[in-house]
Design an enzyme around this catalytic site. Structure first.
Site, PDB file in Angstrom:
ATOM      1  N   ALA A 102      24.532   7.201  40.974  1.00  9.21           N
ATOM      2  CA  ALA A 102      25.258   5.764  40.730  1.00  9.21           C
ATOM      3  C   ALA A 102      25.950   5.671  39.206  1.00  9.21           C
ATOM      4  CB  ALA A 102      24.173   4.658  40.966  1.00  9.21           C
ATOM      5  N   SER A 103      27.109   5.392  39.289  1.00  8.74           N
ATOM      6  CA  SER A 103      27.542   5.307  37.686  1.00  8.74           C
ATOM      7  C   SER A 103      26.968   4.001  37.181  1.00  8.74           C
ATOM      8  CB  SER A 103      29.294   5.086  37.860  1.00  8.74           C
ATOM      9  OG  SER A 103      29.503   4.217  38.980  1.00  8.74           O
ATOM     10  N   ASN A 104      26.541   3.020  38.192  1.00 10.77           N
ATOM     11  CA  ASN A 104      25.864   1.816  37.549  1.00 10.77           C
ATOM     12  C   ASN A 104      24.946   1.368  38.825  1.00 10.77           C
ATOM     13  OD1 ASN A 104      25.724  -0.917  36.877  1.00 10.77           O
ATOM     14  ND2 ASN A 104      27.354  -0.614  35.565  1.00 10.77           N
ATOM     15  N   HIS A 135      31.743  -0.848  26.003  1.00  6.86           N
ATOM     16  CA  HIS A 135      30.562  -0.628  25.464  1.00  6.86           C
ATOM     17  C   HIS A 135      30.156  -0.446  23.973  1.00  6.86           C
ATOM     18  CE1 HIS A 135      30.563   0.693  29.772  1.00  6.86           C
ATOM     19  NE2 HIS A 135      29.579   0.374  29.967  1.00  6.86           N
ATOM     20  N   LYS A 139      27.930   4.807  22.960  1.00 11.88           N
ATOM     21  CA  LYS A 139      28.309   5.681  24.205  1.00 11.88           C
ATOM     22  C   LYS A 139      29.042   6.753  24.291  1.00 11.88           C
ATOM     23  CE  LYS A 139      29.608   4.368  29.112  1.00 11.88           C
ATOM     24  NZ  LYS A 139      28.596   5.219  29.637  1.00 11.88           N
TER      25      LYS A 139
END
Ligand code: NAD
Length: 228
Positions: A102-104, A135, A139
Site C-alpha cells: 500500500a502506498s498509504n 511532504h 522524503k
C-alpha cells in the site's frame, strides 16, 4: 491465532520504523520480535516471525522477498518508490504469499482514494484532474506513492491514458498532504487529505499485519484490509 502476532520489522531505525516500534509497545496483540536496518542481515530477523513489515528503501525488496519466500512469511510493504522491475518482484512473490502493498496505510487517504474514484465518475472528462502533494524535505521519492495511486485511479475512472499532472512540493516537516483538483467549465472541486502524525500509517500497517497472516496468496491493497 493464539498470542500476539510476531512481527519482524525492516527499516526499524527510520522515522516509520520507530513509530511502529512505539505503537506496538502499547499493543498487546503485536510483538515486534526482530528489527533490522541498513547493513543487518534480513534472514535471521525473519526466521522467528509470523509476518514481516517493510518501511525501508526500495533496494531492500529483492532480499525481503527472497527470505519471505524461503520462510513462507506474509508481507506488509509500506516502502514506496519501487522501479518497474522491483514492482514485478513484489507481484511474483504475491503469487505464492499473501502480500499487502500500500502506498498509504491511513484510513483517511484510503477514503480519499474511494472519493476520488467516485468524483471522477460523476464529473467525467469535462473536468481536468490535477494532483498536488506536499511532504517533508527528507522524503526520497517524488511523486509520492499515494499521488501515483491517485493518478492510476483517475486514469481508470475517466478511461484515459494521458498523464494526470502531479506537482510535488518538498518543504519543512510536512508529514503528508494530497489534494486532487477537478477543474471544469465555471467550477472547481478540491479534495484534500492532511496527515498530521506518522502514527496513522503505523496503525494501518499493524492492522494490515494482523489481517494478512491467514489470507491466501495474493497482492492486496489497504482497501482490501479496510473492506472498502
Ligand atoms: P527513513 O529514511 O526515515 O527510514 C528508512 C530506514 O530504512 C532507515 O533507517 C534506513 O537506514 C533503512 N534502510 C535503507 N535501506 C535499507 C535496506 N536495504 N535494508 C534495511 N533497511 C534499510 O524513511 P521513512 O520516512 O521511515 O520512510 C520509509 C519508507 O516508507 C519510504 O519509502 C516512505 O516513502 C515510505 N512511507 C510509506 C508510508 C505508507 O503509508 N505506505 C507512510 C510513510 C512512509
Amino acid at each position: 491465532m493464539k498470542g500476539p502476532v510476531r512481527v519482524s520489522l525492516v527499516g526499524a531505525a527510520g522515522r516509520m520504523g520507530k513509530t511502529i516500534v512505539d505503537l506496538a509497545s502499547n499493543d498487546p496483540k503485536i510483538d515486534i520480535v526482530s528489527q533490522c536496518d541498513l547493513g543487518d542481515a534480513i534472514e535471521p530477523a525473519m526466521r522467528k516471525s509470523d509476518v514481516a513489515i517493510d518501511f525501508s528503501h526500495p533496494d531492500a525488496i529483492e532480499e525481503i522477498c527472497r527470505v519471505a519466500l524461503q520462510y513462507r512469511q506474509p508481507l506488509v510493504i509500506g516502502t514506496t518508490g519501487h522501479s518497474a522491475e522491483q514492482r514485478s518482484v513484489i507481484e511474483k512473490t504475491a503469487e505464492s504469499l499473501p502480500v499487502v502493498f500500500a502506498s498509504n496505510f491511513s484510513v483517511g487517504v484510503n477514503a480519499l482514494f474511494a472519493l476520488t474514484r467516485r468524483a471522477a465518475e460523476i464529473l467525467g472528462r469535462e473536468f481536468n484532474a490535477e494532483i498536488v502533494e506536499t511532504h517533508h524535505r527528507m522524503k526520497k521519492d517524488a511523486p509520492s506513492g499515494s499521488a501515483k495511486t491517485l493518478a492510476e485511479i483517475l486514469n481508470k475512472a475517466q478511461n484515459i491514458t494521458n498523464q494526470v499532472p502531479i506537482e510535488s512540493i518538498r518543504e519543512g516537516n510536512v508529514v503528508g498532504e494530497h489534494t486532487v483538483f477537478f477543474s471544469g467549465p465555471g467550477e472547481r472541486l478540491k479534495l484534500t487529505h492532511q496527515a498530521s502524525s506518522r502514527e496513522i500509517f503505523a496503525r494501518g500497517a499493524l492492522r494490515a499485519a494482523e489481517w494478512v497472516i491467514d489470507k491466501p496468496p495474493g497482492l492486496y491493497a489497504m482497501q482490501d484490509v479496510l473492506g472498502l
